[in-house]
Design a protein around this motif. Structure first.
Motif, PDB file in Angstrom:
ATOM      1  N   HIS A 133       0.908  -1.157   0.000  1.00 27.52           N
ATOM      2  CA  HIS A 133       0.000   0.000   0.000  1.00 27.52           C
ATOM      3  C   HIS A 133       0.938   1.195   0.000  1.00 27.52           C
ATOM      4  N   LEU A 180       4.204   0.963   1.953  1.00 31.51           N
ATOM      5  CA  LEU A 180       4.062  -0.072   2.993  1.00 31.51           C
ATOM      6  C   LEU A 180       4.037  -1.469   2.371  1.00 31.51           C
ATOM      7  N   VAL A 185       3.042  -4.863   2.595  1.00 31.22           N
ATOM      8  CA  VAL A 185       2.071  -5.553   3.458  1.00 31.22           C
ATOM      9  C   VAL A 185       2.175  -7.070   3.324  1.00 31.22           C
ATOM     10  N   ASN A 198      -4.704  -8.126  14.168  1.00 31.34           N
ATOM     11  CA  ASN A 198      -5.006  -6.887  13.434  1.00 31.34           C
ATOM     12  C   ASN A 198      -3.791  -6.413  12.654  1.00 31.34           C
ATOM     13  N   GLY A 199      -4.039  -6.017  11.428  1.00 25.58           N
ATOM     14  CA  GLY A 199      -2.958  -5.418  10.641  1.00 25.58           C
ATOM     15  C   GLY A 199      -2.001  -6.427  10.029  1.00 25.58           C
ATOM     16  N   ALA A 200      -2.284  -7.721  10.159  1.00 27.41           N
ATOM     17  CA  ALA A 200      -1.374  -8.748   9.617  1.00 27.41           C
ATOM     18  C   ALA A 200      -1.369  -8.739   8.090  1.00 27.41           C
ATOM     19  N   GLY A 201      -2.451  -8.229   7.494  1.00 26.58           N
ATOM     20  CA  GLY A 201      -2.512  -8.180   6.026  1.00 26.58           C
ATOM     21  C   GLY A 201      -3.597  -9.067   5.447  1.00 26.58           C
ATOM     22  N   LYS A 202      -4.516  -9.543   6.294  1.00 24.16           N
ATOM     23  CA  LYS A 202      -5.535 -10.502   5.833  1.00 24.16           C
ATOM     24  C   LYS A 202      -6.465  -9.866   4.784  1.00 24.16           C
ATOM     25  N   SER A 203      -6.978  -8.670   5.098  1.00 24.56           N
ATOM     26  CA  SER A 203      -7.904  -8.025   4.143  1.00 24.56           C
ATOM     27  C   SER A 203      -7.168  -7.645   2.869  1.00 24.56           C
ATOM     28  N   THR A 204      -5.898  -7.268   3.007  1.00 23.40           N
ATOM     29  CA  THR A 204      -5.108  -6.927   1.814  1.00 23.40           C
ATOM     30  C   THR A 204      -4.966  -8.150   0.926  1.00 23.40           C
ATOM     31  N   GLU A 231     -15.592  -7.329   4.955  1.00 27.06           N
ATOM     32  CA  GLU A 231     -15.645  -7.052   6.390  1.00 27.06           C
ATOM     33  C   GLU A 231     -16.798  -6.079   6.664  1.00 27.06           C
ATOM     34  N   GLU A 291     -13.780 -11.844   8.004  1.00 28.11           N
ATOM     35  CA  GLU A 291     -14.259 -11.753   9.392  1.00 28.11           C
ATOM     36  C   GLU A 291     -15.775 -11.743   9.558  1.00 28.11           C
ATOM     37  N   GLN A 335     -10.590 -13.522  13.026  1.00 34.67           N
ATOM     38  CA  GLN A 335      -9.826 -13.293  14.263  1.00 34.67           C
ATOM     39  C   GLN A 335     -10.333 -14.224  15.347  1.00 34.67           C
TER      40      GLN A 335
HETATM   41  N1  LIG Z   1      -6.090   0.903   1.400  1.00 32.69           N
HETATM   42  C1  LIG Z   1      -5.008   1.004   2.194  1.00 32.69           C
HETATM   43  N2  LIG Z   1      -4.114   2.010   2.053  1.00 32.69           N
HETATM   44  C2  LIG Z   1      -3.021   2.121   2.841  1.00 32.69           C
HETATM   45  N3  LIG Z   1      -2.717   1.244   3.841  1.00 32.69           N
HETATM   46  C3  LIG Z   1      -3.571   0.230   4.035  1.00 32.69           C
HETATM   47  C4  LIG Z   1      -4.760   0.046   3.236  1.00 32.69           C
HETATM   48  N4  LIG Z   1      -5.413  -1.060   3.683  1.00 32.69           N
HETATM   49  C5  LIG Z   1      -4.675  -1.543   4.701  1.00 32.69           C
HETATM   50  N5  LIG Z   1      -3.568  -0.782   4.916  1.00 32.69           N
HETATM   51  C6  LIG Z   1      -2.525  -1.049   5.914  1.00 32.69           C
HETATM   52  O1  LIG Z   1      -1.971  -2.319   5.592  1.00 32.69           O
HETATM   53  C7  LIG Z   1      -1.721  -3.086   6.763  1.00 32.69           C
HETATM   54  C8  LIG Z   1      -2.511  -4.394   6.708  1.00 32.69           C
HETATM   55  O2  LIG Z   1      -3.909  -4.100   6.794  1.00 32.69           O
HETATM   56  P1  LIG Z   1      -5.044  -5.194   6.545  1.00 32.69           P
HETATM   57  O3  LIG Z   1      -6.357  -4.479   6.675  1.00 32.69           O
HETATM   58  O4  LIG Z   1      -4.756  -5.932   5.312  1.00 32.69           O
HETATM   59  O5  LIG Z   1      -4.805  -6.166   7.787  1.00 32.69           O
HETATM   60  P2  LIG Z   1      -5.810  -7.169   8.505  1.00 32.69           P
HETATM   61  O6  LIG Z   1      -4.979  -8.344   8.893  1.00 32.69           O
HETATM   62  O7  LIG Z   1      -6.975  -7.430   7.622  1.00 32.69           O
HETATM   63  O8  LIG Z   1      -6.242  -6.349   9.767  1.00 32.69           O
HETATM   64  P3  LIG Z   1      -7.705  -6.162  10.433  1.00 32.69           P
HETATM   65  O9  LIG Z   1      -8.029  -7.480  11.022  1.00 32.69           O
HETATM   66  O10 LIG Z   1      -7.468  -5.085  11.427  1.00 32.69           O
HETATM   67  O11 LIG Z   1      -8.643  -5.755   9.322  1.00 32.69           O
HETATM   68  C9  LIG Z   1      -2.119  -2.195   7.940  1.00 32.69           C
HETATM   69  O12 LIG Z   1      -0.941  -1.564   8.411  1.00 32.69           O
HETATM   70  C10 LIG Z   1      -3.059  -1.179   7.317  1.00 32.69           C
HETATM   71  O13 LIG Z   1      -2.996   0.051   8.008  1.00 32.69           O
END
Ligand SMILES: Nc1ncnc2c1ncn2[C@@H]1O[C@H](COP(=O)(O)OP(=O)(O)OP(=O)(O)O)[C@@H](O)[C@H]1O
Length: 245
Positions: free
Chosen positions: A11, A14, A16, A36-42, A83, A162, A195
């Protein structure tokens, strides 16, 4: 069915996803857990074509989709239940469900309506609230609509981000049972991001743990449920406490 190999997604600056590799077999439930923030949604967004990977490959049914457009990926049979459900508050339950098949509705209304009946048979509770605005449903009902909307796209692979978020434990149990039943009834392959580690591992066939953009543990879900590190880190019971029990 789905092979993700050496996938890197950023991102902006970053970094990810850092070289993700995993495979999902047809007809299985594959759970991905992590904090949280591990990158799952990404990861889900990258598979769905919302984010473009910097490098690596995503192959779905022997076809590379790594840099494909969202609509094409949906047409190939991958759907994302996002989500927080993202139900349209002002639209009725019926319209929310029909939105899942909007790309077929114009040309194939008859089969869309047959699928609609099938989804209602699968979620009989929704039959009683078809005209109710999505915003007036409970969290569990909204999750059913979100899953039902996904089913309307007749997916081969359903990815859920989730689904248990914000739901009471009993409702989480219902939703997990629905996923198990969906695999059985429709043969849908499922990638479940959670989670709620215990609930996810209990229904999954295979699973992995994502930690700061890397897969750190991967294997049979039943083995992961017994894994000491997972028990300590994600199930909230330390070895010391367990020995006391
Ligand atoms: N669209 C975006 N633009 C910039 N940074 C992003 C974006 N989406 C996520 N991030 C960042 O990328 C990292 C991974 O986020 P992501 O949402 O993929 O994690 P996650 O494991 O799904 O967390 P959660 O369970 O909190 O949703 C985080 O540091 C987040 O701040």
């Amino acid at each position: 069915m789905l092979v993700v190999d050496n996938l890197h997604t950023y991102h902006g600056y970053l970094h990810v996803l850092k070289g993700i590799h995993f495979e999902i077999k047809k007809g299985e439930i594959f759970a991905m857990v992590g904090s949280n923030g591990a990158g799952k949604s990404t990861l889900l967004g990258t598979i769905a074509g919302i984010y473009k990977p910097r490098s690596g490959t995503i192959v779905f049914e022997n076809e590379e989709i790594s840099y494909g457009k969202v609509e094409k990926i949906v047409e190939k049979g991958i759907c994302l239940v996002p989500e927080r459900r993202q139900i349209f508050d002002d639209l009725s339950v019926k319209d929310n469900l029909l939105l899942g098949s909007y790309h077929r509705y114009k040309n194939d209304k008859k089969s869309v309506m047959e699928d609609f009946e099938q989804v209602l048979d699968f979620f009989p509770k929704l039959k009683t609230m078809l005209d109710r605005p999505g915003g007036l449903l409970s969290g569990g009902e909204q999750q059913m609509v979100a899953i039902g909307r996904g089913l309307m796209a007749k997916p081969k692979l359903m990815m859920l981000d989730e689904p248990s978020l914000g739901l009471a434990p009993l409702i989480v149990k219902d939703i997990m049972n629905i996923l198990k039943q969906m695999k059985k009834t429709f043969g849908t392959t499922i990638l479940l991001i959670e989670q709620n580690v215990k609930a996810a591992l209990q229904i999954a066939d295979h699973a992995c743990v994502l930690d700061r953009g890397e897969i750190v543990i991967q294997g049979k879900a039943s083995d992961l449920l017994e894994d000491e590190k997972i028990k300590d880190t994600y199930l909230g019971i330390s070895k010391k406490e367990r020995l006391k029990l």
